[in-house]
Design an enzyme around this catalytic site. Sequence first.
Site, PDB file in Angstrom:
ATOM      1  N   SER A  34      -7.366   4.920   6.141  1.00  0.00           N
ATOM      2  CA  SER A  34      -7.565   4.508   4.746  1.00  0.00           C
ATOM      3  C   SER A  34      -6.452   5.049   3.855  1.00  0.00           C
ATOM      4  O   SER A  34      -6.694   5.451   2.709  1.00  0.00           O
ATOM      5  CB  SER A  34      -8.928   4.959   4.223  1.00  0.00           C
ATOM      6  OG  SER A  34      -9.312   4.222   3.090  1.00  0.00           O
ATOM      7  N   SER A  88     -12.449   1.775  -1.088  1.00  0.00           N
ATOM      8  CA  SER A  88     -11.450   1.389  -0.081  1.00  0.00           C
ATOM      9  C   SER A  88     -11.808   0.144   0.719  1.00  0.00           C
ATOM     10  O   SER A  88     -11.006  -0.315   1.536  1.00  0.00           O
ATOM     11  CB  SER A  88     -11.210   2.559   0.878  1.00  0.00           C
ATOM     12  OG  SER A  88     -10.446   3.556   0.255  1.00  0.00           O
ATOM     13  N   LYS A 123      -9.275  -2.614   0.884  1.00  0.00           N
ATOM     14  CA  LYS A 123      -8.179  -2.706   1.845  1.00  0.00           C
ATOM     15  C   LYS A 123      -8.382  -3.807   2.879  1.00  0.00           C
ATOM     16  O   LYS A 123      -7.436  -4.177   3.585  1.00  0.00           O
ATOM     17  CB  LYS A 123      -7.973  -1.352   2.517  1.00  0.00           C
ATOM     18  CG  LYS A 123      -7.431  -0.313   1.530  1.00  0.00           C
ATOM     19  CD  LYS A 123      -7.583   1.104   2.018  1.00  0.00           C
ATOM     20  CE  LYS A 123      -7.088   2.070   0.935  1.00  0.00           C
ATOM     21  NZ  LYS A 123      -7.565   3.435   1.105  1.00  0.00           N
TER      22      LYS A 123
END
Length: 422
Positions: free
Chosen positions: A153, A95, A98
């Site tokens: 997230s 993640s 991101k």
Amino acid sequence: MTPASRRTWRAGALVVAIVALHVSVIGFASAQLAPPPPTPVPPDGSLSPFPSALDTPADPLAVPELSAASAVLAELSSGQVLYAKDPRARRSIASLTKIMTALLTLERTEPSEVVTVQPDAVIDDPGGVAALGLRAGERISVAHLLDALMLQSANDAAIALADHVSGSEDRFVRSMNRRARRLGLQRTRFRSPNGLDDRGTSTAQDLVTLTRAAYRTDGFAPIVAQMHASVPAPDGSTRELQNRNAMLWLYAGAVGVKTGYTSAAGYCVVAVAERDGRSLVAVVLGAPSDAFSDAAALLDHGFAAFEEHTFVEAGEPSGVVSLVGGAVPVETGARLVALVATAALDDVRRRIEVDPEAAYPPAPGERVATLRVTIPGFDLGSVPLVVAAVPPPPAPPDGTWWGRAASAVARGIGAAVSAIFG
């Protein structure tokens, strides 16, 4: 962004900065931080629970031993690297992807824009996957999706933003990779806007560069500094978000950025902290159990073991540089200030690199070389070396012009005879 929206985001950044400073002062004064919150969980639990405390070395002056496979500690504004462990190794980043999704979204949209959620962004059965619970046709602002993206997230928020910014997930991923190339991220390849597919890769060094770019973008810093945020749901209720970055609770001065975990990537975090006017970024990739402690150990080391030192002042005489055709005196064209461990000051080295294309005679003030300052294993920085003065041409010999011309001819003939007869 429009000027009005920039003012709004900057005002938010100022408020967050004041709050962060207040929290930091309280933390340092009491030497005790708030206890960690309950682990933020998708519907059925979390694969990356919060630690209850950070496990860091007692002596922050010593270089820490990390459990992570790869890591970098750097100064945020300059990018100067203070510590590196396998910094260019390509790894899955989960993640942390991101960060790029947020950067592109902030560059290409307004926070107030309304997104209509497309069917491909809906995750019907999260099953432990972080998601906001978006529904097809739901209308939600870019600002709320960014909160969900960077705090919770939320993987569905990433796809909804990608669809809105580029029209499709695939086109957005292509934009991510083009932006990565413009930033010089030579060992980074994105495959999705959320990292959930686990095919995207990057390096600890590239992620430092990406994070620095994100912090230069209006609106990024206040988002990642939030501990909590509220996002409206279609039924009129409120979705309460909690930041998955435990550093905000456990580390004095922490102000961001993002966590990540998959079985392939291991535990990952990009952590930024501010103390005494200095901002450091720690990137930790592939920790076997707790990336937060490795990040905290790096930040502790950076704040305790390094001090700001002025290595070069602008205008310092720096000797003579030889160019093709002649030599010129040079001086430094800028000031160089860098962080350095006190113990390493005895190992500082200076190297002059002459510009091979510098022509003689150069003009006063022209850059003809670079002064590079290093310590073993690290580049502290460089400054241009500029021409301090150009020597005047030699004065003509005394006498009449025809006498000088005759002398020159005679010298030429003498040289030719010498060359023929030795």
